[in-house]
Design a protein around this motif. Structure first.
Motif, PDB file in Angstrom:
ATOM      1  N   GLY A  21      50.003  21.790  41.161  1.00 15.10           N
ATOM      2  CA  GLY A  21      49.528  21.846  39.785  1.00 15.10           C
ATOM      3  C   GLY A  21      49.152  23.242  39.364  1.00 15.10           C
ATOM      4  N   LEU A  22      49.133  23.457  38.036  1.00 14.63           N
ATOM      5  CA  LEU A  22      48.732  24.719  37.442  1.00 14.63           C
ATOM      6  C   LEU A  22      47.836  24.393  36.248  1.00 14.63           C
ATOM      7  CD1 LEU A  22      48.933  27.805  37.140  1.00 14.63           C
ATOM      8  CD2 LEU A  22      51.068  27.464  35.904  1.00 14.63           C
ATOM      9  N   TRP A  23      46.642  24.994  36.212  1.00 17.52           N
ATOM     10  CA  TRP A  23      45.674  24.670  35.179  1.00 17.52           C
ATOM     11  C   TRP A  23      45.209  25.942  34.463  1.00 17.52           C
ATOM     12  CZ3 TRP A  23      46.065  22.061  39.683  1.00 17.52           C
ATOM     13  CH2 TRP A  23      46.088  20.651  39.635  1.00 17.52           C
ATOM     14  N   LEU A  24      44.841  25.778  33.181  1.00 17.37           N
ATOM     15  CA  LEU A  24      44.190  26.818  32.400  1.00 17.37           C
ATOM     16  C   LEU A  24      42.783  26.334  32.071  1.00 17.37           C
ATOM     17  CD1 LEU A  24      47.047  27.892  29.923  1.00 17.37           C
ATOM     18  CD2 LEU A  24      46.429  28.907  32.124  1.00 17.37           C
ATOM     19  N   TRP A  25      41.797  27.123  32.499  1.00 16.95           N
ATOM     20  CA  TRP A  25      40.391  26.741  32.350  1.00 16.95           C
ATOM     21  C   TRP A  25      39.718  27.725  31.402  1.00 16.95           C
ATOM     22  CZ3 TRP A  25      36.460  26.833  37.015  1.00 16.95           C
ATOM     23  CH2 TRP A  25      35.213  26.346  36.589  1.00 16.95           C
ATOM     24  N   HIS A  26      39.264  27.232  30.234  1.00 14.60           N
ATOM     25  CA  HIS A  26      38.533  28.070  29.280  1.00 14.60           C
ATOM     26  C   HIS A  26      37.087  28.159  29.769  1.00 14.60           C
ATOM     27  CE1 HIS A  26      41.645  28.433  26.086  1.00 14.60           C
ATOM     28  NE2 HIS A  26      42.104  27.337  26.680  1.00 14.60           N
ATOM     29  N   VAL A  27      36.803  29.205  30.500  1.00 13.76           N
ATOM     30  CA  VAL A  27      35.514  29.299  31.190  1.00 13.76           C
ATOM     31  C   VAL A  27      34.352  29.551  30.241  1.00 13.76           C
ATOM     32  CG1 VAL A  27      36.565  30.041  33.347  1.00 13.76           C
ATOM     33  CG2 VAL A  27      35.909  31.750  31.648  1.00 13.76           C
ATOM     34  N   SER A  54      51.329  35.802  28.128  1.00 10.97           N
ATOM     35  CA  SER A  54      52.189  35.155  29.122  1.00 10.97           C
ATOM     36  C   SER A  54      51.500  35.122  30.480  1.00 10.97           C
ATOM     37  CB  SER A  54      53.528  35.883  29.248  1.00 10.97           C
ATOM     38  OG  SER A  54      54.231  35.875  28.028  1.00 10.97           O
ATOM     39  N   LEU A  55      51.884  34.138  31.276  1.00 11.14           N
ATOM     40  CA  LEU A  55      51.388  33.997  32.637  1.00 11.14           C
ATOM     41  C   LEU A  55      52.581  33.963  33.578  1.00 11.14           C
ATOM     42  CD1 LEU A  55      48.971  33.395  34.588  1.00 11.14           C
ATOM     43  CD2 LEU A  55      49.457  30.958  34.209  1.00 11.14           C
ATOM     44  N   ALA A  56      52.549  34.815  34.612  1.00 10.03           N
ATOM     45  CA  ALA A  56      53.601  34.816  35.632  1.00 10.03           C
ATOM     46  C   ALA A  56      53.117  34.029  36.831  1.00 10.03           C
ATOM     47  CB  ALA A  56      53.954  36.240  36.033  1.00 10.03           C
ATOM     48  N   ALA A  57      53.995  33.182  37.361  1.00 16.40           N
ATOM     49  CA  ALA A  57      53.665  32.366  38.525  1.00 16.40           C
ATOM     50  C   ALA A  57      54.690  32.595  39.616  1.00 16.40           C
ATOM     51  CB  ALA A  57      53.625  30.886  38.137  1.00 16.40           C
ATOM     52  N   GLY A  58      54.208  32.915  40.809  1.00 12.22           N
ATOM     53  CA  GLY A  58      55.084  33.068  41.959  1.00 12.22           C
ATOM     54  C   GLY A  58      55.042  31.817  42.813  1.00 12.22           C
ATOM     55  N   THR A  59      56.208  31.252  43.099  1.00  9.43           N
ATOM     56  CA  THR A  59      56.287  29.999  43.836  1.00  9.43           C
ATOM     57  C   THR A  59      57.289  30.127  44.970  1.00  9.43           C
ATOM     58  OG1 THR A  59      58.145  28.925  42.697  1.00  9.43           O
ATOM     59  CG2 THR A  59      56.016  28.916  41.561  1.00  9.43           C
ATOM     60  N   THR A  60      57.344  29.099  45.781  1.00  9.70           N
ATOM     61  CA  THR A  60      58.326  29.072  46.870  1.00  9.70           C
ATOM     62  C   THR A  60      59.732  28.843  46.345  1.00  9.70           C
ATOM     63  OG1 THR A  60      57.782  26.737  47.172  1.00  9.70           O
ATOM     64  CG2 THR A  60      56.695  28.321  48.633  1.00  9.70           C
ATOM     65  N   ALA A  61      59.869  28.601  45.025  1.00 10.78           N
ATOM     66  CA  ALA A  61      61.194  28.417  44.416  1.00 10.78           C
ATOM     67  C   ALA A  61      61.526  29.553  43.463  1.00 10.78           C
ATOM     68  CB  ALA A  61      61.251  27.084  43.674  1.00 10.78           C
ATOM     69  N   LEU A  81      57.890  32.702  34.166  1.00 12.67           N
ATOM     70  CA  LEU A  81      57.087  33.226  33.070  1.00 12.67           C
ATOM     71  C   LEU A  81      56.741  32.064  32.145  1.00 12.67           C
ATOM     72  CD1 LEU A  81      58.635  36.653  31.991  1.00 12.67           C
ATOM     73  CD2 LEU A  81      56.360  36.245  32.908  1.00 12.67           C
ATOM     74  N   LEU A  82      55.433  31.928  31.824  1.00  7.69           N
ATOM     75  CA  LEU A  82      54.980  30.846  30.968  1.00  7.69           C
ATOM     76  C   LEU A  82      54.237  31.435  29.773  1.00  7.69           C
ATOM     77  CD1 LEU A  82      54.368  29.987  34.175  1.00  7.69           C
ATOM     78  CD2 LEU A  82      53.735  27.849  33.079  1.00  7.69           C
ATOM     79  N   PRO A  83      54.722  31.227  28.549  1.00  6.37           N
ATOM     80  CA  PRO A  83      53.921  31.598  27.384  1.00  6.37           C
ATOM     81  C   PRO A  83      52.659  30.736  27.355  1.00  6.37           C
ATOM     82  CG  PRO A  83      56.228  31.224  26.785  1.00  6.37           C
ATOM     83  CD  PRO A  83      56.047  30.717  28.176  1.00  6.37           C
ATOM     84  N   VAL A  84      51.508  31.333  27.074  1.00  8.81           N
ATOM     85  CA  VAL A  84      50.253  30.570  27.016  1.00  8.81           C
ATOM     86  C   VAL A  84      49.736  30.459  25.592  1.00  8.81           C
ATOM     87  CG1 VAL A  84      49.586  31.092  29.377  1.00  8.81           C
ATOM     88  CG2 VAL A  84      48.948  32.657  27.559  1.00  8.81           C
ATOM     89  N   THR A  85      50.441  31.058  24.623  1.00 13.20           N
ATOM     90  CA  THR A  85      50.081  30.937  23.217  1.00 13.20           C
ATOM     91  C   THR A  85      51.344  30.653  22.412  1.00 13.20           C
ATOM     92  OG1 THR A  85      50.347  33.314  22.822  1.00 13.20           O
ATOM     93  CG2 THR A  85      48.144  32.544  23.457  1.00 13.20           C
ATOM     94  N   GLY A  86      51.184  30.192  21.189  1.00  9.05           N
ATOM     95  CA  GLY A  86      52.316  29.967  20.311  1.00  9.05           C
ATOM     96  C   GLY A  86      53.022  28.658  20.574  1.00  9.05           C
ATOM     97  N   GLN A  87      54.137  28.458  19.877  1.00 11.32           N
ATOM     98  CA  GLN A  87      54.865  27.205  19.952  1.00 11.32           C
ATOM     99  C   GLN A  87      55.509  26.968  21.312  1.00 11.32           C
ATOM    100  OE1 GLN A  87      57.669  27.243  16.713  1.00 11.32           O
ATOM    101  NE2 GLN A  87      56.084  26.902  15.147  1.00 11.32           N
TER     102      GLN A  87
END
Length: 976
Positions: free
Chosen positions: A793-799, A831-838, A842-848
């Motif tokens: 899983g991947l979560w965004l937490w508004h701290v 944007s958020l970059a995620a490094g995985t075993t696959a 790149l994931l946009p975190v704002t906008g449509q």
């Protein structure tokens, strides 16, 4: 005799018919390309040093459309073959990959053994019908009676008797040997180019004239168009200017691409020119292509130019100067600027200098010239002082100092036919009064190398078919102790380690080997350096843990931490023919010589990176970089080390911190912290650069690093096992910790008294976390569970709020349970970059498009770590042994710019971090090392222009970038 562009054949003068006929016979219409080159030019380096390259340039650019840089590829070796026979390997490759052979026949070429060797090779492996002759000396005549060249004809021996009838040849003897390319008449260029291109000469000349007129018409048309455009409206003018700018940009981009490609070709043979090509490419077009070339440009050596073939090179004065021996003089040069400091010459110009070596004290220089050996005191390299001359009775083939600098050995030939040489020792404790010691006659007429052990008690001598070991007795007498096992592998280079009795031997037809000579009579083989043959030079680094070997076309650096199992560190390409090398006394640089008129300077032990840090043992290595202070924290094994990297090329350790197993109070002595240490699981430095968080397997300790050389323990936070690391918020007030199954937030405004703010439970073990640039969002990831029912899983937490974390939809290709190992926000927070075993995403975190992941094509396999540069220019991704750098100037369309390889073969990249000012990138590996890479493009372009040798000349510029005003990227002394 009045000369024109005629070709002489069968006793008559013709202009076009013979070559046109030759083309008509099919040689010009059915060409089988061997590979690479259209023609090979063989010439005398002394007679046609400038005319040869001038003809090459003219042939490449004759009848060239304006949009192309060249029409043909012509091989020409600009090095002095007469002084460097080791170049034959690369010359033979050029011959084998060429379709035609062009001989510049001159009196000097007729006497050159190397020109004769090239001609002989061609006649043995190719048809004489593909051999063109251009006479550059008068006297080219065919003897009809003898059916061969006249006795006075300037042709090499191999060409005599090679033809049954007079072949075609062109007369260039009226051209001055120093002529530029523009001075080679067009009709003569066409006469040579016609058969090579398979076009009749008349047709080729016509095409040349048409292209010239076309260029003039284009220029005239451009003027006319500009005149017409002036009557149009302002908006039309703006459009035209925009189109013109687009065309200019496209042309600049095309030229920059070719410059980058040519730089890659020239990086080994002409590194100075390759550096200038890259600097100009970056100046013309700032694109991912040129960025990538700059990021990897540190692998191109710097050059200290000499005007003659280099025989040997040695560092002196603790690295303050280089001694470069050429046949005519010994050059003392500044290795940083390349500037000449002084020059040692001999009044008798016939005296040839063979060797120059520097003693262990860095100030005593021994020079063999002719049949004498001279000692020089070089306290001030601008004013070397002659100390003593010793008669040898023959040319010294090899010289060697003992480790304590009190003994000097010299080998000279006694009799070539009897295959004997004499090795002599001198006591030079007082260089002004050298005392002869022992001598030994060895069974070889060519002692190419020898070495004295560090204690001066063992002398190793190359005796042709083996290596002889001599005991140096107290009296200085030499007694044979043994031979290393003789075989059909011939030694060519010998060196002892700086301490102990480890001996390295390079062979001309076999692998390099390491020997333990503690007992010279019973020496044992320690290791063979697999994959390396034809080794002509060996040198140990100052600590004895690194060995450099040099052979045709490459230098190989070896890690000898465990001598019995040497591993490859790096393989930078170098000039073909290099056969001598020397380490800077601190081991940070390697000089190689013998491949041309100059010395190549390499960053060692990792060409390409600025420097390398040995961070610890072979566990996962973590890094964090403090802002503004030039400080790197490296966590490895049971703690962390703080490094001063203000000088990126010379990192220095400052202080260390250690993970305690148990929580300790504020009054606990620091010595307790050295006990029961746990493995490091993460490090982080607060934005102010004053607090270090060090995560172990069981807890997180906070340290005051305001004084990096004396870190002070502040507090230990008891946690469950740490798996996902630690991270400070951008304002430094919060510390996030990922432990066994939760994320905790601590208020560390007062790091000595941290307080728990809140925590969030994760369904599985957390594996990565990262704060957004504004500190409002904490992104964290959880590894897949033991069963498929619990996916990653991947979560965004508004701290800053009270809402629960938001889960991001499943990443593509991760539905099967891939792990997310690394997270990083782009500097703009969009944007958020995620490094995985696959791979990397790149994931946009704002906008449509928020939450819609997109895989970065080309990341390949597992992306174990990643980081954005703070200026947003780059995204670095760890992919196995490599670090892939992407240009993210347009983050919606990232472009791969460069691949930065690991120094040690097989080492995997653990962690990546950019400095807060984007000046450098640090990559940590699982072998406990950290590499530092320069990512400041302006600084890299500036570095390229250091030690490039002569600046590109205006004629070279005009050939490379026709139509562009002469403005070389590296202003210095132009090439002559």
């Amino acid at each position: 005799m009045v000369r024109s562009s005629r070709i002489r054949a069968a006793g008559r003068d013709t202009i076009t018919e013979p070559l046109n006929s030759l083309v008509g016979m099919g040689l010009g219409t059915q060409i089988v390309t061997v590979s690479g080159y259209d023609a090979f030019i063989s010439y005398s380096h002394e007679h046609d040093r400038t005319l040869g390259p001038a003809l090459q340039a003219s042939l490449e650019r004759f009848a060239k459309p304006w949009r192309k840089l060249r029409m043909s590829r012509i091989f020409i070796d600009k090095a002095n073959l007469a002084a460097s026979p080791e170049l034959w390997g690369s010359v033979q490759e050029g011959l084998a990959s060429s379709r035609w052979f062009i001989l510049l026949a001159s009196d000097d070429a007729a006497r050159s053994v190397w020109v004769d060797r090239e001609v002989r090779w061609w006649l043995e492996h190719r048809s004489p019908d593909r051999l063109l002759i251009a006479a550059t000396s008068p006297g080219m005549e065919w003897d009809q009676a003898e059916r061969d060249w006249s006795a006075a004809a300037p042709v090499p021996p191999a060409l005599r008797g090679a033809f049954a009838a007079e072949p075609l040849w062109i007369d260039l003897s009226d051209l001055p040997p120093g002529g530029r390319a523009s001075q080679v008449p067009a009709d003569r260029v066409a006469a040579v180019a016609a058969p090579i291109r398979g076009v009749p000469k008349d047709t080729l000349i016509g095409e040349h004239l048409r292209e010239h007129r076309r260029t003039m018409r284009l220029a005239g048309s451009a003027v006319a168009v500009l005149a017409v455009l002036t009557v149009f409206a302002v908006i039309a003018s703006v459009v035209a200017v925009g189109q013109r700018n687009v065309a200019i940009r496209e042309l600049s981009l095309a030229q920059a691409r070719e410059l980058v490609a040519d730089a890659g070709t020239l990086s080994g043979s002409q590194p100075g020119l390759a550096r200038q090509y890259l600097a100009q490419a970056y100046r013309m077009s700032d694109t991912p292509l040129t960025e990538g070339a700059l990021l990897t440009s540190m692998a191109i050596p710097r050059i200290v130019a000499a005007s003659s073939q280099v025989n040997t090179v040695a560092y002196g004065g603790g690295g303050a100067w280089l001694a470069i021996a050429t046949p005519k003089y010994v050059l003392l040069a500044d290795p940083v600027t390349g500037a000449e400091l002084s020059r040692i010459t001999y009044q008798d110009s016939a005296v040839a200098i063979n060797r120059a070596v520097v003693g262990p004290d860095g100030h005593l220089l021994a020079v063999s010239a002719g049949d004498q050996l001279d000692l020089w005191q070089v306290t001030d390299p601008r004013h070397p002082v002659h100390v003593r001359t010793m008669a040898l009775g023959g040319l010294a083939a090899a010289l060697a100092f003992s480790g304590n600098g009190k003994t000097l050995a010299a080998a000279r030939e006694i009799s070539f036919f009897a295959s004997r040489s004499e090795v002599s020792l001198w006591n030079i404790a007082d260089p002004a009064r050298p005392v002869p010691l022992g001598t030994a006659v060895v069974p070889s007429s060519d002692v190419s190398s020898m070495a004295l052990s560090a204690d001066g008690r063992t002398l190793a001598v190359d005796v042709g078919t083996s290596t002889a070991l001599y005991d140096v007795q107290d009296s200085g007498a030499l007694a044979i102790a043994g031979h290393l096992p003789p075989s059909d592998i011939y030694p060519d280079a010998i060196a002892f380690a700086p301490a102990g009795h480890l001996l390295a031997i390079g062979s001309i037809n076999g692998p390099a080997t390491l020997w333990d000579t503690t007992d010279p009579a019973r020496s044992t083989l320690v290791a063979s350096l697999a994959g390396v043959t034809d080794v002509e030079g060996v040198a140990f680094g100052p600590d004895g843990r690194t060995l450099a070997t040099v052979g045709p076309g490459s230098v190989v650096l070896w890690n000898l931490a465990v001598p019995g199992t040497p591993t490859t560190l790096a393989k930078p390409s170098t000039s073909a023919g290099a056969d001598d090398l020397a380490f800077l006394p601190d081991g940070r640089m390697l000089a190689t010589a013998g491949g041309g008129d100059g010395v190549d300077l390499w960053d060692a032990p990792e060409p390409g990176a600025l420097s390398r840090i040995a961070a610890g043992d072979e566990n996962r290595t973590w890094i964090a970089i403090a802002p503004g202070s030039g400080l790197i924290s490296s966590g490895n094994g049971a703690g962390a080390t703080l490094w001063d990297v203000a000088d990126l090329q010379d990192p220095r350790p400052l202080g260390t911190v250690t993970n305690p197993e148990v929580t300790t109070g504020p009054d606990t002595p620091s010595s307790v912290l050295l006990q029961k240490a746990q493995l490091t699981e993460g490090v982080a430095v607060d934005p102010a650069g004053r607090v270090l968080a060090l995560a172990s397997e069981t807890d997180v300790s906070l340290w005051n690093i305001s004084e990096p050389s004396h870190p002070v323990w502040l507090k230990t936070l008891a946690e469950n096992a740490i798996f996902g690391g630690v991270a400070f918020s951008p304002d430094g007030h919060l510390l996030a910790i990922a432990d066994r199954q939760r994320i905790t937030l601590w208020d560390v405004t007062d790091p000595a008294r941290p307080t728990l703010v809140r925590h969030e439970t994760t369904p599985t073990i957390p594996s990565a976390l990262a704060f957004s640039p504004d500190g409002r969002i904490l992104a964290y990831a959880a590894s897949p569970g033991i069963t498929p029912a619990i996916p990653p899983g991947l979560w965004l937490w508004h701290v800053t709020g009270t809402a629960a974390p938001t889960r991001i939809p499943q990443l593509p290709a991760c539905a099967g349970g891939c792990a997310i190992d690394a997270l990083a926000f782009s500097p703009d927070g969009q944007s958020l970059a995620a490094g995985t075993t696959a791979g990397a995403y790149l994931l946009p975190v704002t906008g449509q498009q928020a939450g819609q992941a997109r895989q970065i094509v080309g990341a390949g396999g597992s992306a174990d770590a990643l980081a954005f540069s703070p200026n947003g220019r780059f995204l670095a991704i760890a992919a196995g042994s490599d670090t892939i750098v992407w240009d993210t100037s347009t983050i919606s369309a990232p472009v791969q710019a460069a691949i930065l390889p690991a120094e040690t073969a097989g080492a995997q990249t653990d962690m990546i971090a950019f400095s807060p000012n984007s000046r450098f990138l640090a990559t940590a590996y699982d072998d406990g090392t950290i590499s530092i890479w320069d990512t400041d493009l302006a600084d890299l372009a500036s570095r390229l222009c250091r030690d490039t040798g002569p600046t590109i000349s205006q004629p070279e510029w005009n050939q490379l970038l026709p139509g562009m005003s002469y403005h070389p990227p590296c202003q210095a002394t132009p090439r002559r």
